[in-house]
Design a protein around this motif. Structure first.
Motif, short mmCIF file in Angstrom:
data_model
loop_
_atom_site.label_atom_id
_atom_site.label_comp_id
_atom_site.label_asym_id
_atom_site.label_seq_id
_atom_site.Cartn_x
_atom_site.Cartn_y
_atom_site.Cartn_z
N ARG A 33 2.49 6.15 27.88
CA ARG A 33 1.46 7.08 28.34
C ARG A 33 1.88 7.76 29.65
N PRO A 48 -5.49 8.47 32.14
CA PRO A 48 -4.14 8.21 31.61
C PRO A 48 -3.39 7.09 32.31
N GLU A 49 -3.70 6.83 33.58
CA GLU A 49 -2.96 5.79 34.28
C GLU A 49 -3.60 4.42 34.13
N ALA A 50 -4.64 4.35 33.32
CA ALA A 50 -5.40 3.10 33.19
C ALA A 50 -4.54 1.92 32.76
N LYS A 51 -4.79 0.78 33.39
CA LYS A 51 -4.18 -0.48 32.98
C LYS A 51 -5.25 -1.35 32.32
N PRO A 53 0.56 -3.96 25.64
CA PRO A 53 -0.24 -3.07 26.50
C PRO A 53 0.62 -2.41 27.58
N THR A 61 -6.24 -2.97 23.10
CA THR A 61 -5.02 -3.65 23.54
C THR A 61 -3.81 -2.93 22.95
N GLN A 62 -3.89 -2.64 21.66
CA GLN A 62 -2.78 -1.93 21.01
C GLN A 62 -2.62 -0.51 21.55
N ALA A 63 -3.69 0.03 22.10
CA ALA A 63 -3.61 1.36 22.70
C ALA A 63 -3.02 1.32 24.10
N GLY A 64 -2.73 0.11 24.59
CA GLY A 64 -2.03 0.00 25.87
C GLY A 64 -2.89 -0.39 27.05
N LEU A 65 -3.93 -1.19 26.83
CA LEU A 65 -4.80 -1.60 27.92
C LEU A 65 -4.99 -3.11 27.93
N ILE A 117 -8.02 7.70 25.72
CA ILE A 117 -7.65 7.15 27.02
C ILE A 117 -6.75 8.13 27.78
N GLU A 118 -5.86 8.77 27.05
CA GLU A 118 -4.95 9.73 27.67
C GLU A 118 -5.72 10.86 28.34
N LYS A 119 -6.84 11.24 27.74
CA LYS A 119 -7.64 12.32 28.32
C LYS A 119 -8.46 11.85 29.52
N GLU A 132 2.74 0.37 25.91
CA GLU A 132 1.97 1.56 25.56
C GLU A 132 1.58 2.34 26.81
N MET A 167 -5.83 5.85 21.86
CA MET A 167 -4.78 6.33 22.77
C MET A 167 -5.07 7.75 23.24
#
Lengths: 372, 372
Positions: free
Chosen positions: B32, A91-94, B25, A121-125, A86-88, B28, A83
């Motif tokens: 973000r 950040p808007e990544a899907k 996803p 996936t758990q990190a939000g992608l 990815i945030e760095k 998360e 996370m």
């Protein structure tokens, strides 16, 4: 203040450990400051060896496999780290496109890929798999031992972007170390983040460059802690092209081996270590453990070179399996030796002081990358 | 698509849970993006209640105690989170000044402080404790149950900075919720980071404002998941000043209670929930659980108010201990109900739908903040 070993092998590492524990705030701050100046790798695994009197990294993998070796307790940490990364970066990544190695029949490796997908996936992608295997022309399901499956999809390249059918990622994550060279489909992707960058792959990277950089880091770190950098740094030396069958580079190997063994002997004497020094000879590129040799006497290299020079194809093939046996024995030694977690068990490299003598042998790269 | 409860109480929460897991996803990524637009709190604990048919936060503590409740497995996650936070706020920081609550005899709270110090030390900071207690004029050791101790030191204020003798911090972390007001020594610190900011303390903050903001967040989140926001949002209403002894605000309490209970009844009917609705009355500021009342019938409030109006001091004192008993009973109910981890067990607040009716009673704030 250098830790001094007199008799016991467990003494100094305890002293070193205590020093590290005591200096934790300073060490963490040091990392924080270094990471402001340098870009840390997106992901990495480090093979650390603990000889009791010395604790040093002997390999750094910039395309780590073995995420399936992470314990359940480590998973939330891995997700949190993903996370933050990815945030760095984006950040808007899907969407995240993951490009694994081609060997689709190695279930150990595929389980690693599955775990990587789970983490991101758990990190939000949304994570999907694109393959560099050009024989895969349509989405292909690969069965896993647990009954689930992975879907490999053919890559879709447009002028500036890489993706899959109906899938446009912000970031492309390579879990393929580019040992086979840089595929054209990955070149000139200026609109997306390609991680790690192409120059981190074995098509470009050299271990000796890495150890040279690490040597500098080890010196700085050791200064911070007031200790001898040797305790955390593997000595090394580099030869150019080496070819056992025509003897090219054999002299360099022998003289470097002799010089290194001499240096190690002096260090052992300084610390009162009653061990027979040894070095490891390995190729300067690639992650495969094949062709790695333990050498305690430079004469072994002379004999090896001589044998290859006079040998025929059959003898050479035999000798090769002999080397493989020696490698197996080496790994077994390590099983008894290692006190440190090895997140990446792929590499059969090793031990105390380990020089990096470039051995040119492209044929050594065929083995399964994730063989235990 | 609203989950529909017909008979079983476990059905819909499972559906909600499944929906949340399936949308991970997207959720998360939503976090973000929200965190790009808003500054998340430096640290916080949220008291989440699970009624089976509904899962909602009933309290958010911006100065969380209870870090000693974290399991060993959570510790690395907490350290990693602390590192990420420090990296953003003050990457070159060496020193962190932690200002705890004043109650130095509550070992449960002190163990929380000890754990906080451990987390930030492991994150790479030198951590020392400064006290707001002006009776502590020299460094003072406070013994802990495990045999270790904490050192409280008097604060040293210069024109623009706050620190300790020979200790100049980059960041000052408050673990004191400012229930007693904002101390002068914390004002106008423009050269350092004071976290959380002063306006997050109970001297300024109001629960009703928080729940109003949360209502908006719950609506957005529910839209993302295609669910009824009621399932994650406690309804609430606000009264102004309430004083039981002279009856001020009693009418507001009763009419708000009646209106809310009616709303809840309609929701219960919609979802086929066969439970008797209840609401919780509590003060609009402060973290202490004292003075919290469960109300199932607005008449209870009328009786309470009447009793207070006619009661003498002795009767009032008695009634107060009676309220305390009711609070104890309430907590015991919860022990059987709660299926969700409560990182912050300090607050005896509660249940399904919980209005925030401001009850002005400064006297309720004397109890130990970290009483279990």
């Amino acid at each position: 203040m250098v830790p001094h070993l007199v008799t016991a092998l467990t003494g100094p590492i305890n002293e070193l450990e205590q020093r590290i524990l005591d200096s934790m705030p300073a060490i963490e701050r040091w990392f924080r400051l270094e990471w402001m100046e340098h870009t840390p790798p997106f992901y990495t695994s480090v093979d650390v060896r603990n000889a009791g009197f010395k604790l040093a990294p002997v390999d750094t993998n910039l395309f780590p496999g073995g995420f399936n070796n992470l314990t359940e307790e480590m998973l939330p940490l891995a997700v949190q780290a993903a996370m933050a990364a990815i945030e760095k970066i984006c950040p808007e990544a899907k969407n995240l496109l993951l490009i694994p190695e081609k060997h689709t029949r190695n279930t150990f490796y595929l389980t690693n890929v599955q775990r990587l997908m789970q983490i991101f996936t758990q990190a939000g992608l949304n994570v999907r798999l694109g393959t560099l295997d050009e024989t895969i022309a349509a989405p292909t399901e690969i069965a896993l031992p647990d009954g689930s499956s992975l879907k490999l999809e053919p890559l879709v390249r447009t002028r500036g972007r890489l993706g899959l059918k109906d899938f446009d990622p912000c970031t492309i994550l390579l879990n393929n170390d580019l040992s086979a060279g840089i595929p054209k489909v990955l070149e000139n992707l200026h609109e997306q983040y390609l991680l790690p960058p192409l120059h981190a792959g074995w098509a470009v990277r050299r271990k000796t460059n890495h150890f040279q950089a690490y040597e500098e880091v080890a010196k700085k770190f050791a200064k911070l802690l007031g200790m001898d950098p040797w305790l955390i740094n593997p000595m090394f030396a580099r030869c150019g092209e080496v070819n056992f069958s025509d003897g090219t580079g054999a002299d360099c190997l022998m003289s470097n081996a002799e010089a290194l063994l001499g240096k190690i002997r002096r260090k052992y004497k300084e610390y009162g270590i009653n061990e027979k020094p040894f070095i490891i000879v390995k190729a300067d590129a690639g992650t495969y453990g094949m062709g790695i040799m333990t050498v305690r006497d430079p004469k072994e290299l002379a004999e090896l070179s001589l044998a290859h020079t006079v040998g025929n194809a059959v003898e050479n093939a035999y000798r090769r399996s002999d080397l493989f046996e020696r490698r197996r024995a080496l790994m077994q030694d390590w099983a008894a030796w290692c006190a440190v977690v090895q997140p990446d068990t792929e590499e059969a490299s090793a031990v105390g002081d380990e020089p990096e003598l470039e051995v040119a042998d492209a044929g050594e790269h065929d083995g399964a990358r994730s063989a235990p």
